[in-house]
Every structure is written in C-alpha cells, then in structure tokens.
Design a protein around this motif. Sequence first.
Motif, PDB file in Angstrom:
ATOM      1  N   GLN A  13      72.458   5.705   4.776  1.00  0.00           N
ATOM      2  CA  GLN A  13      73.412   5.409   5.837  1.00  0.00           C
ATOM      3  C   GLN A  13      73.644   3.915   5.993  1.00  0.00           C
ATOM      4  O   GLN A  13      74.722   3.471   6.374  1.00  0.00           O
ATOM      5  N   TYR A  14      72.603   3.144   5.724  1.00  0.00           N
ATOM      6  CA  TYR A  14      72.648   1.741   6.103  1.00  0.00           C
ATOM      7  C   TYR A  14      71.569   1.015   5.324  1.00  0.00           C
ATOM      8  O   TYR A  14      70.492   1.559   5.094  1.00  0.00           O
TER       9      TYR A  14
ATOM     10  N   ALA B 194      68.060   2.946   4.702  1.00  0.00           N
ATOM     11  CA  ALA B 194      67.853   3.742   5.903  1.00  0.00           C
ATOM     12  C   ALA B 194      68.669   5.024   5.836  1.00  0.00           C
ATOM     13  O   ALA B 194      69.844   5.006   5.464  1.00  0.00           O
ATOM     14  N   GLY B 195      68.038   6.136   6.207  1.00  0.00           N
ATOM     15  CA  GLY B 195      68.744   7.408   6.217  1.00  0.00           C
ATOM     16  C   GLY B 195      67.867   8.505   6.770  1.00  0.00           C
ATOM     17  O   GLY B 195      66.699   8.274   7.109  1.00  0.00           O
ATOM     18  N   LYS B 196      68.470   9.680   6.874  1.00  0.00           N
ATOM     19  CA  LYS B 196      67.715  10.832   7.360  1.00  0.00           C
ATOM     20  C   LYS B 196      67.503  11.772   6.174  1.00  0.00           C
ATOM     21  O   LYS B 196      68.460  12.080   5.449  1.00  0.00           O
TER      22      LYS B 196
ATOM     23  N   TYR C 277      69.777   8.638  13.586  1.00  0.00           N
ATOM     24  CA  TYR C 277      70.826   8.948  12.620  1.00  0.00           C
ATOM     25  C   TYR C 277      72.197   8.535  13.169  1.00  0.00           C
ATOM     26  O   TYR C 277      73.002   7.922  12.474  1.00  0.00           O
TER      27      TYR C 277
ATOM     28  N   ILE D  86      69.020  -2.035   5.240  1.00  0.00           N
ATOM     29  CA  ILE D  86      68.390  -3.035   6.116  1.00  0.00           C
ATOM     30  C   ILE D  86      67.947  -4.228   5.269  1.00  0.00           C
ATOM     31  O   ILE D  86      67.116  -4.095   4.365  1.00  0.00           O
TER      32      ILE D  86
ATOM     33  N   ASN E  98      78.230  13.923   4.533  1.00  0.00           N
ATOM     34  CA  ASN E  98      77.202  13.016   5.043  1.00  0.00           C
ATOM     35  C   ASN E  98      77.824  11.635   5.237  1.00  0.00           C
ATOM     36  O   ASN E  98      78.845  11.529   5.882  1.00  0.00           O
ATOM     37  N   SER E  99      77.239  10.594   4.629  1.00  0.00           N
ATOM     38  CA  SER E  99      77.789   9.268   4.882  1.00  0.00           C
ATOM     39  C   SER E  99      78.791   8.831   3.815  1.00  0.00           C
ATOM     40  O   SER E  99      79.264   7.704   3.826  1.00  0.00           O
TER      41      SER E  99
ATOM     42  N   ARG F 269      72.634   4.778  13.215  1.00  0.00           N
ATOM     43  CA  ARG F 269      72.863   4.227  11.877  1.00  0.00           C
ATOM     44  C   ARG F 269      74.272   4.567  11.384  1.00  0.00           C
ATOM     45  O   ARG F 269      74.867   3.802  10.630  1.00  0.00           O
ATOM     46  N   GLU F 270      74.789   5.712  11.811  1.00  0.00           N
ATOM     47  CA  GLU F 270      76.175   6.026  11.466  1.00  0.00           C
ATOM     48  C   GLU F 270      77.119   5.015  12.109  1.00  0.00           C
ATOM     49  O   GLU F 270      78.080   4.570  11.494  1.00  0.00           O
TER      50      GLU F 270
ATOM     51  N   ARG G 195      75.598   2.346   1.157  1.00  0.00           N
ATOM     52  CA  ARG G 195      75.923   3.460   2.034  1.00  0.00           C
ATOM     53  C   ARG G 195      76.768   4.495   1.292  1.00  0.00           C
ATOM     54  O   ARG G 195      77.709   4.154   0.582  1.00  0.00           O
TER      55      ARG G 195
ATOM     56  N   VAL H 118      63.044   4.845   6.277  1.00  0.00           N
ATOM     57  CA  VAL H 118      63.546   3.766   5.435  1.00  0.00           C
ATOM     58  C   VAL H 118      62.794   3.877   4.106  1.00  0.00           C
ATOM     59  O   VAL H 118      61.568   3.909   4.092  1.00  0.00           O
TER      60      VAL H 118
END
Lengths: 413, 301
Positions: A224-225, A241-243, B17, A227, A337-338, B20-21, A297, A286
Amino acid sequence: MDILRFITAGSVDDGKSTLIGRLLYDSKSIMVDQIDAIKSHGKNKLNGTLDLSLITDGLRAEREQGITIDVAYKYFSTPKRKFIIADAPGHIQYTRNMVTGASNANLAIILIDARNGVEEQTMRHTLIASLIGIPHIVVAINKMDLVGYSQDVFNNIVIDYTAATKSLNLKEVKYIPLSALLGDNIVDRSTNMPWYESDPLLHYLETVKIQNDINYTDARMPVQYVIRPQTEKLHDYRGYAGKIMSGGYKRGDAVTVLPSGLESKIKAIESGGVEVAEAYALQSVVLHLEDDIDVSRGDVIVKSENKPIVSQDLEVMMCWMDTKPLLPGNKYFLQSNSKVVRSMVKEIEYKLNVNTLEKQFASEEIRLNDVFKATIKTSSPIAFDSYKKLRSSGSAILIDETSNVTVAACMIQ
Amino acid sequence: MNYQLDYLDQLESEAIYIMREVAGQFERPALLFSGGKDSITLVRLAEKAFRPGKFPFPLVHIDTGHNFQEALDFRDSLVKKLDEKLVVRHVADTIKEKKLTEPVGKFASRNALQTYTLLDVIEEFKFDALIGGARRDEEKARAKERIFSVRDEFGQWDPKRQRPELWNIYNGKIQKGENVRAFPISNWTELDVWNYIRREKMELPSIYFAHERECIEYQGQLIATSPFIKREAGDKILKKKVRYRTVGDMTCTAAVESEATAIDDIVNEIIATNISERGETRIDDKVSEAAMEDRKKNGYF
Ligand SMILES: Nc1nc2c(ncn2[C@@H]2O[C@H](COP(=O)(O)OP(=O)(O)O)[C@@H](O)[C@H]2O)c(=O)[nH]1
C-alpha cells in the motif's frame, strides 16, 4: 472474542428491520434515548408496542420516501462476539446494495415469510450470496406465529429451498423458524415450537465457526505504501507497508514481487512497530526485503513457491452498479486492492437472470443491477487469483474515468 | 499455532489499512484532530501505520475557542512527543474575517461555524483527503456513511450519491476541488475505543476521568460553568463529581456523574450504561431528529 460480519436479505415486509431491531434490542444494544426517539416518532405502526423496525430506519431522505435506499451498518456484541450487520435493503437498487453489503460478510441471513414460502426474491438473494461467496447462510423462516408455529410449513419451505438452490452448491445452510416480532427462537429456544431442537438464531450467530473462512495457505500482500524515513539514523530503512490478505510470511521466506517478477527474501517483518518472526492473514505489517529491488504501491509480494496468475486478460462475473449503462468498448479504471490500471470491457458473454438463475445469451444492454459474465483487458498485467479460491485477490471494481464513480463489482473467474 | 486475531487486532489492522490507503492514494491528506479520545486513537493508529517514518500528513485542529483547556494542553504535549506537524485554525478568526454571526442563546455553540473554518483550511492547504474519527455507531446518519466519503467543493455530503464500497477496495478518485473524508474507525463502537485505549495504555486528557466540577443542571444534563455560557438567575449551580464521555465544545458537551478514576472503571460504566454517547453528552443533537444529517450535508465532518 472475534468479529462476525453479516448481512440480512429479504423481500419488503418479510420482517428484516424487525429482526435486526429485535437482535439489537435483545442484546441490549439499544439505549434508552434511542428507544425514546423511536417512541416519539410519529409513524409508529403498531399501536402501543414498540416498533422495532424503526431502529434501523435511516436517513431523512429515505424516511420521507418511506423506504430505505442504502446500506447501513449496525453494531452489537455479546460476550462471545462482536457483530457487524450490513443492513442492505432497498427496492430497485437492491442487487447493488446487497452486493455492497455482502462483499465483506461472513454470513447472510435470508428471510422468508412463512406464509409466502420461497419466492423469486429469495432466489435472487441466495444467488447473490453465492456469487459473492458468503461462506455461511442462515435461512430464517419468519412470522411463524402467523402459521400457527407449524412444523409442516417449516419443513416444506426447507424442502423447497433445498431443491431450488441445488445448482448453487451452497456450502453451509442453517434453517431456523422464527418470529422476529414476538422473539421466538431469537435468544432462547421458542416454547411455541418444541419440535425445533436446534440453536436459536443468536446462539447460532455466536458459535458458527468462521476461522476457516480465512485462507492461511496462499500468501498475498499487496503493497500500500513504502515507508522511507530517509533520516540520518534510518538512512537505509525501506519498508513495504500492507495488510496480509491471506497466507503468512516468515523471516527468510523466498518471495516474488508481482507483476514485475523480481525475487528476493524476507529480511524482517514488523507489526505495530515491533519486529516479529512471522505474520499471517489480516495483520497489517511492514515487510523488509534482502535486496534493493524496485517495489511500489500496487505491487503484490507473494511467496515464490505459490504464485497467483499474472495476466492482462480477465474473465469476470460482474454486477453493474451505475445508473449509466455499460457501453462495450468504454474504458474504465480497474482497481484491485491497491493496484489501479486502465481497462476495457471487451465482450459480454451472458447475462444472468438473477431470479431464475438462467443464462441469457442475447446481447442486451447492461444496466444497473445486472449480473453478467464478461472479458476485460487491462492496460498492463495484474496479479490475481480466482475469486472462488481467494476472495481478497480475485475481487476488483471498475471506476468510470470521467465521473470517478464505482460502476461495477468484479469477481475474477 | 493459533492464527486467529483478536477482535481489537482486527479492528486495528483494518484502521491501519485505511490510513495507508489514504497515504497511498492522496497527495495532500490531513488528520483532523479534535483532542478527543477518538482522534487520540487515530494518532496511535497512525503511529502503528507509519513509524519509524513520519506521518504523511499534518494534524489539523479547528479551534472553536470554546475548548476545554485540559484538551488543548493535552494536544500540545502530544504533538510535541510525536514530533509531527500541527496546524491550528481558529473559528474566531473566521468569524472576524467573514463577518459571520455568532450564535446566541444560553449555550451558544460555534459547532455549526466550524464548518466555515474547516472549508477554509482545506482551501488554504489544498487538502484532498481528511482523516476523521467518526464512528458509525454514533448516530443514524453516520451509520450509512462510507469509509471513503466524497465531498463536493462546498464540503457537502450527498447521501444519495454515495459510491458503493466493496470488499476492502476504497475508491479515492476525485475531481479537482472535491475531497474525501476517510474514517478508519468507522466499525468501532464506543466500547471498542475504550477497550483499545485500555489495551494500548494510552494517555487521555484528564477530563475523561472523574473530577470535581462546577456545573449547571439544565434539562437533566450537567454543563460545566464557563465564560462561554450565559448564566441566568434561575440556574441551578452544583458541584459534582463528573467525567466526560466525549470532548467537544464546552458549550455543547455535557458531563456525566461518575466515580470512574481509572480506565477499568470507565469501561465498566460504559458496559453498564443504557444511554448512548451522543444522547447523554451532546446538547446540539437533540434539536431535531435529523440534526446531524443536516449538518453533514452542509459540510460538517
Ligand atoms: N406477526 C408477525 N409479524 C411480523 C414478524 N416480523 C415482522 N412482522 C411485521 O411485518 C411487517 C414488516 O416488517 P419489517 O420489519 O418492516 O419488514 P422489512 O420490510 O423486511 O424490513 C411489520 O408490520 C412487522 O411488524 C413476525 O415474526 N410475526
């Protein structure tokens, strides 16, 4: 304690609002000031008794029209579970609302009015539940008080429903006879129906096994991102970073970044700022990789031994959610998702009659609430799994490029 | 191995989540910080989402001028500890600049005027997303709001034009001039927030805990005496042991009688209560049944 997310579906007047009101009321989730508000509401339908259906009554725009037009979320909990109800009612926009509410649900309660039995609407709701892959279904046969609490009525509906939905291969169906209005088989087993010896509704909701709804096998983490503190002390820190949507990761795992295909190993995993040896589905983490490769991303980090499909051509089941019809050849953003890519709906294979489950091959226009199968071409490759295997990496939405509105729900085949 | 996440872990992970989105999808996000427990919770979640990096957004506080001093002090010490950027804009300045009319009455609240300051600060910094601590259990209109909620140039929310929100896919695409309000703790209840605060051993402004305070008893509610409310001859002034369930303006937030001096006591009181958070503590929502809905449509958070 864990969380069960469920949706309620039923035709108008089957008692959906009453049932939700009853669950909230009996679990003591409604506060006295909210009850006062209901009491002071002019349109109390039942003289004297509290109209529980008003609890779920929503916005004024809807109240003025006397119908509910959107998904509302309600919360209650018992010592065993936290419950999130997606109340997705509506008339014309029903399919769209139900798909929205169902997308995150573990369980669907499908209401049937005992006097009417299985109706066209029941089929539609069940089809959507099965299309969205809701793992657990409760068929709540309501208004049993109006059919003399008859076991025969109940049994016949069970037989009809089983037969009508046979082709859908539903995984788990629980039948419960209820009176939402009077509270039979909601919290306690009803003394009016001694022939029903199984769980009352609330007890079933509290105990239905949902652990297996999560996939712990196929590791997928969309980034997602990134860092990058870039401070003196953390000069080389670079964390993804993500789930974790499914599966799990351990330090040392060989991983591949998709769609690029670059490979590396997991150097470290952080969760909540603390380093951990492993992490698994539903955790936000992370990840750090051994090698300095290009990850950004929208990329997905997977284990090298277990990869999803990477392609530009998708076969999808879709539900159209916009009032503007689908124009074949139009371009849309596809978000999974992203990841966001441009895409085009190429061919429409068939439209599904949501009431009869029949496929219609005639090429009609695709309009609001239509469920259909189509092929999509994306402008660049994306990583995905089939929706049936993994809800989280087989789902996507289409976004209108000019209005930015979400126009379709996609389940990749 | 037991893989199953506890419900608070699930809620936390979902909130991270969502944050972060926001960070991933927007160029100029901000976190609206009110000094209340919900926004303090958001700050904790942001730390979990972005540390050891900096927050990819500043904290923004719309100061009505009617705040509890304890909440302001807490805000300043928190920001210092965090070492993050805080933007404060004052409703009083907006009133002066725009020649707005101050509300009148006994509990004249600037709650509605906040919207003007908020829209100005969005314009000033060209914010395209604002993270807020609203929860769906608070109130009927919120129960239907999306996690990513699109607002037009006037900050207005149109309940009929909401985008369907599916799975965990958040569509943050907007036109120039529009912005998104993002609500990471949408699915949390008041009790969830308190349980999380307890678990995380978070600090809170002292007014959340029972303390002696001089109050006016007004229509069954306790309102702290302050320079911002009009005292009248017939006012019943009492000294009570109270705490706050929500921390808003001194003019429109009521206190509750309480002996709860520790988080455990508060959690127990919340479990035992039979009045909702808003019902007990917000004076402004009672005005009309659709009060919140109207305010939201006009750009209120
Ligand atoms: N007798 C009886 N009436 C019910 C029951 N459940 C709901 N109703 C009534 O059926 C009507 C429609 O219920 P409502 O909850 O508004 O239905 P919805 O349109 O599905 O939300 C109302 O008048 C309810 O009081 C029940 O179990 N027994």
